[in-house]
Design a protein around this motif. Sequence first.
Motif, mmCIF file in Angstrom:
data_model
loop_
_atom_site.group_PDB
_atom_site.id
_atom_site.type_symbol
_atom_site.label_atom_id
_atom_site.label_comp_id
_atom_site.label_asym_id
_atom_site.label_seq_id
_atom_site.Cartn_x
_atom_site.Cartn_y
_atom_site.Cartn_z
ATOM 1 N N ASP A 140 -20.766 -38.356 3.675
ATOM 2 C CA ASP A 140 -21.630 -39.371 3.094
ATOM 3 C C ASP A 140 -20.790 -40.186 2.118
ATOM 4 O OD1 ASP A 140 -23.763 -40.811 2.026
ATOM 5 O OD2 ASP A 140 -23.991 -39.320 0.430
ATOM 6 N N PRO A 141 -20.638 -41.502 2.346
ATOM 7 C CA PRO A 141 -19.732 -42.294 1.521
ATOM 8 C C PRO A 141 -20.030 -42.257 0.021
ATOM 9 C CG PRO A 141 -20.316 -43.512 3.484
ATOM 10 C CD PRO A 141 -21.177 -42.288 3.467
ATOM 11 N N ALA A 142 -21.313 -42.239 -0.344
ATOM 12 C CA ALA A 142 -21.642 -42.221 -1.776
ATOM 13 C C ALA A 142 -21.172 -40.910 -2.406
ATOM 14 C CB ALA A 142 -23.150 -42.403 -1.966
ATOM 15 N N GLU A 143 -21.436 -39.822 -1.697
ATOM 16 C CA GLU A 143 -21.069 -38.487 -2.180
ATOM 17 C C GLU A 143 -19.535 -38.339 -2.262
ATOM 18 O OE1 GLU A 143 -22.513 -35.920 -3.324
ATOM 19 O OE2 GLU A 143 -20.804 -34.546 -3.165
ATOM 20 N N SER A 144 -18.847 -38.797 -1.242
ATOM 21 C CA SER A 144 -17.393 -38.616 -1.215
ATOM 22 C C SER A 144 -16.714 -39.481 -2.272
ATOM 23 C CB SER A 144 -16.837 -38.943 0.158
ATOM 24 O OG SER A 144 -17.029 -40.295 0.430
ATOM 25 N N LEU A 145 -17.284 -40.623 -2.534
ATOM 26 C CA LEU A 145 -16.708 -41.482 -3.566
ATOM 27 C C LEU A 145 -16.870 -40.829 -4.940
ATOM 28 C CD1 LEU A 145 -15.243 -44.125 -3.938
ATOM 29 C CD2 LEU A 145 -17.441 -45.275 -4.191
ATOM 30 N N ARG A 146 -18.037 -40.197 -5.138
ATOM 31 C CA ARG A 146 -18.237 -39.462 -6.392
ATOM 32 C C ARG A 146 -17.157 -38.387 -6.540
ATOM 33 N NH1 ARG A 146 -23.680 -40.034 -5.776
ATOM 34 N NH2 ARG A 146 -23.923 -38.185 -4.489
ATOM 35 N N GLU A 163 -10.247 -46.113 -4.842
ATOM 36 C CA GLU A 163 -11.378 -45.413 -5.464
ATOM 37 C C GLU A 163 -12.240 -46.381 -6.276
ATOM 38 O OE1 GLU A 163 -8.359 -44.060 -5.613
ATOM 39 O OE2 GLU A 163 -8.566 -42.102 -4.628
ATOM 40 N N VAL A 167 -19.251 -48.500 -2.999
ATOM 41 C CA VAL A 167 -19.676 -47.664 -1.868
ATOM 42 C C VAL A 167 -19.734 -48.493 -0.581
ATOM 43 C CG1 VAL A 167 -21.517 -46.204 -0.950
ATOM 44 C CG2 VAL A 167 -21.002 -46.151 -3.375
ATOM 45 N N HIS A 170 -16.548 -48.401 1.263
ATOM 46 C CA HIS A 170 -16.278 -47.114 1.925
ATOM 47 C C HIS A 170 -17.190 -46.910 3.140
ATOM 48 C CE1 HIS A 170 -13.367 -45.758 -1.100
ATOM 49 N NE2 HIS A 170 -14.073 -46.549 -1.895
ATOM 50 N N ARG A 171 -18.388 -47.479 3.087
ATOM 51 C CA ARG A 171 -19.261 -47.430 4.269
ATOM 52 C C ARG A 171 -18.640 -48.219 5.415
ATOM 53 N NH1 ARG A 171 -23.841 -45.084 2.730
ATOM 54 N NH2 ARG A 171 -24.706 -45.668 0.714
#
Length: 226
Positions: A140-146, A163, A167, A170-171
């Motif tokens: 999940d892009p939001a989760e991985s970016l976190r 980084e 988001v 990254h999506r």
Amino acid sequence: MRQRGKFITLEGIDGSGKSTQLPRLVRYLRSRGVKLKVTYEPGGTRLGDRIRRILLSGKTSKLDAMAELALFYAARAQHIREVIEPALAAGQWVLSDRFSDASMAYQGYGRKLGRAAVDQFERAVCGRLKPDLTLVLLVDPAESLRRARARETRRNSTRGRFEAEAVAFHRRVQAGYRAIARREPRRVKLIKAGRGVGELQEELRRRVDALLRRAGASRRTGKKKR
Ligand code: TYD
């Protein structure tokens, strides 16, 4: 004639868990008797590491997207000539943390430079060199970016250029990886990463086993592969 080695690449957006999985996969391949060269992009050579610093540093501002693409391919050209090709020719296998698909996903889709621009660099720099197997970790892009950002904070480093992207960027990158896999389903395997480390490693190993079997078969029949 010595059989050419196999070329495996590991891909995924920032924070997809590549760095946890990679050393485990290295141990596995070596335990199976594979002579393995482990490397990474951007970098893998002295020149490549200098280019890497420019590309990843949060201090590099106003880098034009096309200049960015050209720098990734400059580092790649050196990496191929100095590291990847000699190893494969000597019969070693190569496992690279990222390769050309990252340029398609990040610059082609993420930066919206488009497929044609990336394909032109790809032809000029890589010619016929393609990975035999590419493993893409999907998250999940939001989760991985976190996660990627938390890692930066832990290391007390300034936020890298990638980084720092939103988001949405990254999506697009992950959508890019999916598109590549649709075009080349034999080579590129999408692997859902949002689960336990061990379970995920199992799946990576299954994919690699298939390649080991193919390599074993072609060795026995003396079939020359590319
Ligand atoms: P790195 O710190 O190695 O990240 P990771 O551990 O997630 O691989 O940084 C590599 C960054 O460079 C990553 O954000 C992806 C990006 N990249 C591109 O945009 N294009 C490319 O061709 C390559 C090889 C990497």
